[in-house]
Design a protein around this motif. Structure first.
Motif, mmCIF file in Angstrom:
data_model
loop_
_atom_site.group_PDB
_atom_site.id
_atom_site.type_symbol
_atom_site.label_atom_id
_atom_site.label_comp_id
_atom_site.label_asym_id
_atom_site.label_seq_id
_atom_site.Cartn_x
_atom_site.Cartn_y
_atom_site.Cartn_z
ATOM 1 N N CYS A 86 -2.007 -2.147 0.191
ATOM 2 C CA CYS A 86 -0.670 -2.511 0.692
ATOM 3 C C CYS A 86 -0.757 -3.246 2.023
ATOM 4 C CB CYS A 86 0.209 -1.262 0.799
ATOM 5 S SG CYS A 86 -0.131 -0.235 2.260
ATOM 6 N N LEU A 87 -1.808 -3.014 2.788
ATOM 7 C CA LEU A 87 -2.054 -3.610 4.115
ATOM 8 C C LEU A 87 -1.040 -3.161 5.168
ATOM 9 C CD1 LEU A 87 -3.100 -7.292 3.230
ATOM 10 C CD2 LEU A 87 -4.556 -5.283 3.582
ATOM 11 N N ALA A 88 -0.196 -2.171 4.848
ATOM 12 C CA ALA A 88 0.835 -1.732 5.792
ATOM 13 C C ALA A 88 0.697 -0.257 6.168
ATOM 14 C CB ALA A 88 2.219 -1.975 5.200
ATOM 15 N N CYS A 89 0.071 0.545 5.316
ATOM 16 C CA CYS A 89 0.031 1.983 5.569
ATOM 17 C C CYS A 89 -1.000 2.302 6.656
ATOM 18 C CB CYS A 89 -0.281 2.749 4.289
ATOM 19 S SG CYS A 89 -1.984 2.591 3.734
ATOM 20 N N CYS A 92 -4.649 1.626 5.598
ATOM 21 C CA CYS A 92 -4.970 0.190 5.637
ATOM 22 C C CYS A 92 -5.145 -0.282 7.077
ATOM 23 C CB CYS A 92 -3.864 -0.623 4.973
ATOM 24 S SG CYS A 92 -3.949 -0.622 3.177
ATOM 25 N N CYS A 100 -6.502 3.150 0.424
ATOM 26 C CA CYS A 100 -5.038 3.020 0.491
ATOM 27 C C CYS A 100 -4.427 3.670 -0.756
ATOM 28 C CB CYS A 100 -4.682 1.526 0.536
ATOM 29 S SG CYS A 100 -2.963 1.159 0.181
ATOM 30 N N PRO A 101 -3.382 4.485 -0.578
ATOM 31 C CA PRO A 101 -2.793 5.148 -1.750
ATOM 32 C C PRO A 101 -2.238 4.156 -2.783
ATOM 33 C CG PRO A 101 -1.898 6.062 0.305
ATOM 34 C CD PRO A 101 -2.743 4.887 0.691
HETATM 35 ZN ZN LIG Z 1 -2.263 0.748 2.358
#
Ligand SMILES: [Zn+2]
Ligand SMILES: [Zn+2]
Length: 347
Positions: A86-89, A92, A100-101
């Motif tokens: 996701c590059l946001a959690c 990440c 990443c989930p």
């Molecule tokens: Zn993520």
């Protein structure tokens, strides 16, 4: 079109379904080749999550291109990575994108063993489609993902110049580990493997020594001889069997690293002398999957002549024979890497 999916009792069956259609920000790809991975075999045994989708090492030719896609044209040769983070959690943002989930919930539609598959807008936006260099053939292309997994792990643990590395389990990924460790500067690379075919394959690829782990004391003796009794800097558990992890812990030097890569059986327990682990300061580092960057870098190593991949493909069978291809891939004495091919393979 036809695609291979999980059937009853651990089988793979071919099924007909409508071919996927590319949305405005998507692609479809005509399959050239997709490798059968150890995790595909585990999914048939019900020992792995995301059990629905088979085939995640595909290369092929772009077929349909959505109106808003600028970077690809029909006919382009591509590798496509099945998972994107996701590059946001928080995971990440720490850089651990393969954990990443969201990562493992993303996939190709309907998977890599299909005449054609769809690459989603999210996949394209995150760079999951990689143009194949003209010098990289379909066989090598189908090994980019597993080689990326080995490179991701080796970078995570670090391979110091002149390092000694022991790879336990010389299946396709173990063989890739051995070659990459060498390419990254290891001075001694040894491997253990039950299958004679795979030991011979390893020896043709520049490994220093292979051992049949069923010979009592053979692994320990080989490591002691190669390292002056010190133990290896890095031991890779390329099989998830607890006995392999135990051997890795025993054969690594003080302060050395054991990399866990092979998928353990669900519910299995660590089988190692924890006092030895503690007193000798051994690091246990799991590594799962890979990222776009490592896949790109693997292609760079192949293009630069530093890494050979194609010769690890022992068999390629057409999609119509996907069930037979899976049976073959499950026989380590008869096969190394088995690849399933589609219509774009000879094109
Ligand atoms: Zn993520
Ligand atoms: Zn894989």
């Amino acid at each position: 079109m036809r695609f291979g999916r999980i059937g009853p009792n651990g089988s793979v069956v071919l099924e007909d379904r409508p071919a996927p259609v590319a949305g405005p920000d998507e692609l479809t790809v005509r399959l050239a080749a997709c490798g059968i991975c150890g995790t595909d075999l585990e999914k048939l045994r019900g020992n792995y999550r995301t059990a629905g989708v088979l085939g995640h090492e595909p290369v092929g030719r772009v077929d349909a291109v959505g109106d808003r896609v600028r970077d690809f044209r029909p006919g382009d040769r591509v590798f496509v990575h099945h998972h994107v983070p996701c590059l946001a959690c928080e995971v990440c943002r720490r850089g651990d994108t393969t954990f990443c989930p969201t990562y493992a919930t993303t996939n190709l539609d309907p998977g890599g063993f299909a005449e054609s598959f769809r690459v989603s807008a999210e996949h394209l936006a995150k760079g999951a489609a990689l143009p194949l260099d003209p010098s990289v053939d379909w066989r090598a292309g189908a090994l980019l993902e597993p080689a990326g997994c080995a490179l991701t792990a080796l970078r995570k643990v670090g391979v110091p110049d002149g390092a000694s590395v022991l790879v336990l389990g010389l299946g396709p990924v173990g063989l890739l580990y051995a070659r990459l460790a060498r390419a990254l500067g290891a001075s001694w690379v040894g491997g253990t493997e039950i299958s004679e075919l795979r030991r011979r394959t390893a020896e043709s690829g520049g490994i220093d020594l292979t051992v049949d782990p069923r010979e009592a004391g053979a692994v320990h003796e080989a490591v002691a001889r190669a390292t002056g009794g010190r133990g290896v800097d890095l031991a890779v558990a390329a099989s998830g069997h607890p006995s392999v992890v135990r051997t890795a812990v025993e054969e690594v030097r003080r302060g050395g690293t054991v990399n866990l890569f092979g998928l353990p059986e669900s519910g299995s327990r660590l089988d190692a002398d924890l006092q030895q682990l503690y007193l000798r300061g051994v690091r246990l580092v799991p590594s799962y999957a890979t990222t776009e960057r490592e896949i790109r870098d693997v292609q760079g190593l192949v293009v630069g002549g530093k890494l050979r991949l194609s010769d690890l493909v022992s068999h390629h069978l057409p999609l119509e024979q996907v069930a037979e291809a899976f049976r073959l891939a499950a026989r380590p004495d008869d096969a190394v890497k088995v690849v399933v091919t589609g219509a774009a393979f000879d094109a």
